[in-house]
Write an enzyme that holds these catalytic residues in place. Structure first.
Site, PDB file in Angstrom:
ATOM      1  N   ASP A 132    -133.438 -24.982 -21.615  1.00  0.00           N
ATOM      2  CA  ASP A 132    -133.256 -24.485 -22.961  1.00  0.00           C
ATOM      3  C   ASP A 132    -132.877 -23.012 -22.831  1.00  0.00           C
ATOM      4  OD1 ASP A 132    -133.549 -24.206 -25.741  1.00  0.00           O
ATOM      5  OD2 ASP A 132    -135.506 -23.325 -25.423  1.00  0.00           O
ATOM      6  N   LYS A 133    -132.315 -22.431 -23.865  1.00  0.00           N
ATOM      7  CA  LYS A 133    -131.940 -21.029 -23.740  1.00  0.00           C
ATOM      8  C   LYS A 133    -132.976 -20.116 -24.406  1.00  0.00           C
ATOM      9  CE  LYS A 133    -129.213 -18.903 -26.448  1.00  0.00           C
ATOM     10  NZ  LYS A 133    -129.890 -17.671 -26.783  1.00  0.00           N
ATOM     11  N   ASP A 175    -139.206 -24.271 -24.303  1.00  0.00           N
ATOM     12  CA  ASP A 175    -140.424 -23.697 -24.857  1.00  0.00           C
ATOM     13  C   ASP A 175    -140.749 -24.177 -26.262  1.00  0.00           C
ATOM     14  OD1 ASP A 175    -138.369 -22.360 -26.160  1.00  0.00           O
ATOM     15  OD2 ASP A 175    -139.679 -20.680 -26.607  1.00  0.00           O
ATOM     16  N   ASN A 201    -138.287 -28.332 -30.097  1.00  0.00           N
ATOM     17  CA  ASN A 201    -136.996 -28.996 -29.993  1.00  0.00           C
ATOM     18  C   ASN A 201    -136.697 -29.429 -28.563  1.00  0.00           C
ATOM     19  OD1 ASN A 201    -136.907 -26.227 -29.364  1.00  0.00           O
ATOM     20  ND2 ASN A 201    -134.693 -26.296 -29.387  1.00  0.00           N
TER      21      ASN A 201
END
EC number: 7.6.2.1
Lengths: 1229, 261
Positions: free
Chosen positions: A433-434, A888, A891
């Site tokens: 994830d970003k 984190d 989603n």
């Protein structure tokens, strides 16, 4: 309304007047027919939910009884624990087999006593279940934490009181305050803003960090204080619980009128209220009915690759077991039929079915069961439990690793399930994830370009690290510090300067300022700071630049009494950074009213600020489609200005002829910024004539008030009309602060040969910028952008056309990748969510995957949680390699659960990701240590441990089989029951556990220095069939040596000076002693890391055996039988006993010794060489060699710093060759 | 033919005494151990091994403890057999006596069993009861007036052997034998080995500190030593021909080869 209105604060804003796009108010009063029609469809299947607002007691009884807001993510409860956990245990074939064996041991078929079968099984299963219970208990405690959060609930008579989340029922009216999470899915009734809008952060749902605007129905606006709910009732008819986050269908019946509801009024559980003091809402979906919980899939129980392979080995052993049991029972049947009638000493005439010569077939079948139990020692009963013990201890090491402890948050790394430790050592692809994972989601204003001049001397993290890397590589001097992580630790936090010049004359200068840092502002340049900008040649342009920063925004200022300045509540962190920057430059945004923005302008540090008012005429806000934002303001002189900021490509298209003065310089700067990993926006303005504006505004107003589905496109078109003929001023560069150590970590992971995919909900530009920032992308990389064409055709056609065009793009890209000749060429694949929906479809996913695996980095943007999971599945199943997902937010839950390993970042945001994860760490950078050190170790440990287990059980189990051949296959074991019972549980368990817990081939520092060592895991060097069968062969050999040497030496002659011959107890005990020695010496040879613990366990096991023999021999002969005093009286004084032990133990291990000697000498693996270098301290004596080795050991990689620096060096060298000073910047395709 | 032999050996009426003459091949110092050896006798058969009860052998009060002893548990009238079980029932009962020239060589039958067995496993107050009284007669009989702890032949026999070919200690001759001494053995061929085509052997052996004569230990050590020597030579030669510097850095480049696959 009267009383409430009187108390309402004056400064409340009606945002809806300003916003053009977001606040489409659909509060269409349905007429009677439409209402009836709507009610029809709503009453139908899937749309049956009825919520009586403010009357939760109506929902206590069926049929309106809905689940409570209590959530549970545990696997078991008190009642189901025993049956379910037992079922889980006996789903393992081996355990089931031992259960059957234990049951059969109660019948006369058994070759052993019942206790010796049941005790180990009970021990093993009990231990595993205790572990399960403990883990579930932890989950339960986490749930309790969430369930007992508090929220204000209407308790009747207009009184609100706090209640636990779990107590909330459907129909409750709740009051949620700023920065609180919504406890359930709510219908927004009203907010602290007069027009009933509120800001919501949906980070936990979709990972997007920009705030979303939700707005209530017009009709419920007056319900904006506690008192108003005294007599409030209404009914909601809506859809049933479903996982779709972006749809909602329902009706709101209030005061005999029916209003349609849409997702704009729905506040979802686990999203957060921001920038709004409070909201009132009615609970619609509670607990597991809520959309976010519906999205949660059952956390699957994951098993590691090694364990799955281990199952296969167990099946092989089962086959072997059945085979030798068949041999043995056929042998028995023949012996019984033809031999036994002559064996008068067995009284063949007085037998039961078990030994009846006349019914040899039946006896044979019974014997098959006996044999299956007898040879059960081939299946290591304690394998599973030992592995579990080992994994729990390994997990403890992970949890207690101080180098993965985050001092800021106080969070250690945590292995939440210990099932997957060794899987960490086999990861092939990381899906990350970003937001919140790679980045802090905190923006820093770093550079800007105004009127073609670039300002800002600070360097981005990327530049700093790259500069250092180039310095250390290109200068050619031995880097003294390369052994410690100094290189990575140095970032902007400390002071000092570093200036490096290399051939091309590129100078990187890193100046450190010792001044206190302002959050969101890292700009350093005296030309603009402290009012000095007034001395710059283009001061007028600079003023305009700053004003755009201060005006072109939607934030709310908040006075901070501590610092005496303003803080800003902005929709996006970029905007916040701009406002902070404007403030620091002397353009402080201090007040916003309904129609105006006030800015305190200060032209030099001494001067007193002047407060200026700008009337906001229109606000054309940002959307991912428009990629720009504009405000139209009237300044104090009455001039109308359009101020615009947006993506450079968009702005450049809209420049007027005379607005392109600075285009060339600005675009050059933009490229530089982009290369430095910064997020860029271009700023432009336009002066509007009064008449021009009013003409446009009339049209805009028409569009704004129009109703219908094309309203948005209408608005867009009208906005487009005015956002033209712009004059370029400059550009901004903001650094999306990466989390500490992220680029370095990615670099190391890339060197370790891992592929990294970024899946983000963010828009494509942001994602690409981050790609640059963390070196996943670099200049000169060929970017393949896949996006679905947007057209307004009919849905079916659009889909078909979209798919076709995407297929074309993929095929072309594949062609391009295949035709590429340059070995250094690297491709990057960037795909957006829309295209991804097509690409993930059955008929296209294979092409997509084959393209993706050929690209060095893959970035997917605007992906939904579901797509994240689908992409993960595609990679997992398509490549068959191990995937790791890290994220984190809520989603990321889907992908974390889908991946082979899910890692959650235990940051500040909710706990959902952590709850769903297998491992949690508090910073992305710890992933390096988690994988490269712990993963590598755990993989090797578990692999060696399992191999050894099979070895030792084969070595032991087969001796029982050989002995059978000498007993007429009667099922008699040469060993005492107690020996057999102790073999797995006591005598050989601790050494193998110490192998599994403490073994390290090389130290953790070396693991980190030689990331390529990690590849041993993904290549599965230590658990391939070759190695497994090698160990099994070793077991077979050992069993042969042990058995035949022992019975050859202790044959029929007397075995001691006293003349006594050896009976079965003496032979069995001798043989068993040989086994204990052989397997323990074997494990000592296998281990490469010894501490006192290993010594105690290995040699202690052997000593324990002798101590046991003494103790057993001293116990009553009723217990010990023929083993009474066996060691002290019979075997101990007999030298031959010790001679046998020596020769057998040595002979068992000589082939392995020869094998490892050969391998080390002529065919060494990497860790062998490193071990030797370390052992001879060559790394200290010959640092050049050590350094050379390290660079050689890097996995050839195309992403990360190292690759980036390599590419840069190649580029510079190329330039030197050409001798042509080129100033063109290579842009990506 | 076999049936004849079985009938012969089972016929209690016939005197089964016979003699054999042995020549001592070399000097044997005392004590000389006398063993009987049985071939093809499955003393390690599961049915056989289990068929005894330690409690009964040890404690006079536990004569009724006959579990596991099937099918030799009780007599037909229900009183327990002491010692019960197949092992005791099939007690070896050939006897040997030795004469050298005219001199009778005494066979000492004391101390042929383990001391611990005599003192702790077989009770001093346990006497054989109802032994070999049934319709089926197995092997030897026991003196009902001697406690089990003194019935050393039984104690030796009860230690079941691990392999179907086994020796058990019969007694000790406490006289030195000289080379070429001729010994006349008078034996009573009572035990039925004909049924299962077994062989009975008589073995006279001395012991060294390693026990009786068995070349296998020496053979094992020599061949294992030879293997070690061979490996050592092979490794040395191979190292001389094709050496690798121990910490040879070049070896690491193998990483790449490994990874390229």
């Amino acid at each position: 309304m009267g009383r409430g209105g009187a108390r309402r604060r004056r400064e409340r804003l009606r945002w809806s007047k300003l916003y053009s796009f977001a606040c489409i108010r659909p509060s269409v009063l349905l007429d009677a027919d439409a209402a009836a029609a709507a009610a029809d469809s709503l009453g139908g299947p899937g749309f049956s939910r009825i919520v009586h607002c403010n009357q939760p007691r109506l929902h206590r009884k069926k049929p309106l009884k809905y689940p409570t807001n209590y959530i549970s993510t545990t696997k078991y409860n008190i009642l189901t624990f025993l049956p379910k956990a037992l079922f889980e245990q006996f789903r393992r074939v081996a355990n089931l087999y031992f259960l059957l064996a234990a049951i059969l041991s109660l019948t006369p078929v058994t070759p052993f006593s019942a206790v010796s079968m049941i005790a180990p099984l009970a021990f093993v299963v009990g231990l595993s279940m205790a572990k399960e219970a403990l883990e579930d208990w932890r989950r339960f405690m986490q749930d309790m934490k969430v369930n007992s959060r508090k929220v204000g609930v209407h308790k009747g008579d207009g009184q609100f009181g706090y209640k636990h989340w779990q107590k909330i029922r459907v129909g409750d009216v709740v009051k949620v305050e700023k920065d609180q999470f919504f406890p359930a899915d709510l219908l927004l009734l009203s907010s602290s803003y007069e027009d009933g809008i509120c800001y919501v952060e949906t980070m936990n749902l979709d990972g997007e960090t920009n705030l979303k605007v939700k707005r209530s129905l017009e009709i419920t606006l007056q319900l904006d204080e506690d008192e108003a709910f005294r007599d409030f009732t209404a009914t909601i008819r809506c859809e049933d619980p479903n996982p779709s986050l972006y749809t909602f269908v329902g009706n709101f019946e209030y005061e005999r009128q029916v209003y349609a509801l849409d997702p704009n009024q729905i506040l979802l559980r686990d999203s957060k209220l921001r920038n709004t003091s409070y909201v009132y809402g009615v609970v619609i979906f509670t607990g597991h009915d809520s959309k976010v919980m519906q999205n949660a899939t059952k956390s699957p129980s994951k098993r590691s690759r090694i364990e799955r392979k281990m199952d296969k080995i167990i099946y092989i052993l089962f086959t072997l077991l059945v085979l030798i049991s068949l041999i043995s029972s056929i042998g028995f049947a023949l012996k019984t039929k033809y031999g036994m009638p002559h064996w008068w000493y067995l009284q063949p005439q007085n037998t039961t079915n078990l030994f009846d010569p006349s019914k040899s077939l039946i006896s044979g079948i019974f014997h098959l069961v006996t044999a299956l139990i007898l040879y059960g020692y081939l299946i290591p009963i304690s394998l599973y439990v030992s592995i579990e013990v080992v994994k729990v201890l390994q997990a403890m090491f992970i949890n207690h690793d101080l180098l993965m402890y985050d001092e800021d948050t106080g969070n250690p790394a945590q292995a939440r399930t210990s099932n997957l430790n060794e899987e960490l050592g086999q990861v092939h692809t990381i899906l990350s994830d970003k937001t919140g994972t790679l980045t802090c989601n905190q923006m820093d204003f770093l550079k800007c370009s105004i009127a073609g001049v670039s300002y800002g001397r600070g360097s981005s993290e990327v530049e700093i690290a790259a500069a250092k890397q180039i310095a250390s590589e290109a200068s050619g001097t031995a880097d003294q510090n390369s052994n410690d992580p100094d290189l990575w630790e140095n970032n902007r936090g400390d002071s000092g300067s570093l200036e490096i010049e290399i051939e091309g004359g590129i100078t990187y200068s890193v100046e450190k300022a010792a001044k206190s840092k302002i959050k969101g502002f890292s700009f350093e340049d005296d030309r603009l700071m402290h009012g000095n900008w007034t001395k710059e040649p283009n001061a007028a342009t600079i003023i305009l630049f700053f004003r755009i920063l201060a005006l072109c925004q939607t934030a709310i200022p908040e006075f901070n009494e501590e610092t005496g300045s303003f803080n800003y509540e902005a929709e996006s962190p970029d905007e916040g950074a701009f406002l902070v920057a404007a403030r620091e430059f002397g353009f402080e945004f201090c007040k916003r009213t309904q129609s105006s923005v006030f800015i305190r302008e200060r032209y030099s540090s001494s001067e007193h600020p002047i407060e200026r008012e700008f009337k906001i005429l229109n606000l054309l806000e940002f959307s991912s489609k428009r990629k720009r934002m504009s405000v139209i303001v009237r300044d104090e002189s009455g001039q109308i200005l359009l101020l615009c900021k947006g993506a450079d490509s968009i702005i450049f298209d809209r420049l007027s002829k005379n607005g392109r003065t600075y285009e060339a310089e600005t675009s050059k700067h933009l490229n530089e910024y982009g290369e430095a990993g910064l997020r860029t926006l271009a700023l432009a303005y336009r002066v509007l004539e009064e008449s021009e504006y009013s003409a446009w505004n009339g049209e805009f107003f028409k569009a704004k008030t129009s109703i219908g589905s094309d309203r948005e496109s209408h608005l867009e078109r009208v906005s487009d009309l005015i956002e033209r003929e712009l004059i370029l001023i400059g550009a901004t560069a903001v650094e999306d602060k990466l989390q500490r150590g992220v680029p370095q970590c990615i670099d190391k992971l890339a060197q370790a040969g891992l592929k990294i995919w970024v899946l983000t909900g963010d828009k494509m530009e942001t994602a690409i910028n981050i790609g640059y920032a963390c070196s996943l992308l670099r200049q000169g990389m060929k970017q393949i952008c896949l996006s679905a064409t947007n057209n307004d055709l009919l849905a079916q056609d659009a889909k078909k056309a979209g798919k076709e065009s995407l297929l074309m793009q993929i095929t072309n890209a594949l062609q391009m990748v295949k035709l590429e000749k340059d070995p250094h060429a690297a491709f990057a694949l960037i795909i957006d969510g829309k295209a991804l929906t097509y690409a993930l479809e059955e008929d296209m996913k294979d092409q997509f995957l084959s393209l993706a695996v050929n690209c060095a980095s893959v970035i997917c943007c605007r992906v939904s949680p579901k797509q994240k999971a689908l992409v993960t599945r595609l990679v997992k199943e398509g490549t068959g390699k191990t995937t790791l997902a890290i994220g984190d937010g809520a989603n990321d839950v889907g992908m974390i659960q889908e991946a082979d390993i899910g890692v959650g970042i235990s940051g500040v945001e909710g706990m959902q990701a952590v709850m769903a994860s297998d491992f949690s760490i508090s910073q992305f950078r710890f992933l390096e240590r988690l994988l490269v050190v712990h993963g590598h170790w755990c993989y090797k440990r578990i692999a060696q441990m399992i191999c050894y287990f099979f070895y030792k059980n084969i070595a032991f189990g087969l001796t029982i089989f050989y002995f059978e051949a000498y007993t007429g296959f009667s099922g008699q074991s040469v060993y005492d029951d107690w020996y057999m019972l102790l073999f797995n549980v006591v005598l050989t368990s601790l050494p193998v556990i110490s192998l599994g817990v403490f073994e390290q081939d090389v130290s953790s520092e070396v693991c980190l220095q030689f990331p390529a060592l990690y590849q041993q895991g993904p290549k599965n060097v230590f658990f391939d069939w070759y190695r497994i069968f090698g160990w099994m062969g070793n077991g077979l050999y050992s069993s042969l040596v042990i058995f035949f040497l022992t019975i050859g030496i202790i044959y029929d002659q007397s075995f001691r000076a006293g003349g006594q011959t050896a009976d079965m107890a003496a032979v069995g005990t001798t043989m068993f002693t040989c086994i204990i020695w052989a397997v323990n010496v074997q494990i000592a040879l296998t281990m490469s890391h010894f501490t006192w613990i290993q010594h105690v366990f290995v040699w202690g096991s052997i000593i324990t055996w002798y101590l046991f023999l003494i103790a057993y021999g001293m116990s009553s002969p009723l217990i010990s039988g023929n083993n009474y005093q066996i060691l002290l009286e019979a075997l101990g004084p007999a030298p031959i006993y010790w001679f046998v032990t020596l020769v057998v133990a040595a002979a068992c291990n000589i082939p392995y010794l020869a094998h490892i000697s050969f391998q080390r000498q002529w065919n060494p693996l990497d860790h062998h060489v490193i071990q030797e270098i370390k052992y001879y301290k060559k790394d200290v004596e010959d640092q050049n060699m050590w350094k050379r080795e390290r660079s050689k050991a890097r996995q050839e990689t195309k992403i990360g710093f190292t690759a980036r620096v390599d590419a840069k060096i190649r580029q510079l060298k190329g330039k030197l060759h050409r001798k042509a000073p080129s100033s063109t910047v290579q842009t990506s395709t | 033919m076999a049936n004849d032999k079985v009938a012969y050996v089972q016929n209690e009426g016939i005197d089964k005494t016979c003699t054999r003459i042995l020549t001592v091949p070399k000097d044997m110092g005392r004590p000389i151990y006398v063993y009987y050896q049985l071939d093809n006798f499955y003393q390690n058969h599961r049915r056989y091994v289990r068929s005894q009860n330690d409690a009964q052998l040890r404690d006079a009060g536990k004569a009724n403890y006959t579990s596991d002893c099937a099918p030799e548990k009780k007599t037909s009238d229900g009183s327990p057999i002491v010692p019960c079980g197949l092992i005791a029932w099939s007690l070896f009962n050939d006897t040997y006596s030795f004469v050298r020239g005219n001199e009778n060589l005494a066979v000492n039958k004391k101390g042929i069993s383990w001391k611990s067995d005599r003192e702790h496993k077989f009770g001093k107050d346990v006497y054989p009861k109802n032994f070999q009284n049934g319709t089926l007669i197995g092997g030897g009989k026991l003196d009902p007036n001697k406690p089990l702890s003194e019935q050393e032949d039984l104690i030796v026999w009860m230690r079941t052997a691990a392999l179907p070919t086994f020796r058990k200690l019969y007694g000790k001759i406490e006289t030195d034998l000289k080379e070429n001494d001729t010994i006349t053995v008078t034996l009573e061929n009572n035990y039925n080995a004909y049924s299962f085509s077994g062989k009975k052997k008589l073995v006279l052996s001395t012991t060294s500190w390693l026990g009786g004569k068995n070349d296998f230990l020496g053979f094992a050590y020599l061949s294992f030593g030879g293997l070690c020597f061979f490996l050592a030579t092979a490794f040395t030669l191979a190292y001389m021909i094709n050496p690798r510097k121990l910490e040879d850095p070049l070896s690491l480049s193998r990483t790449k080869n490994l990874l390229d696959h």
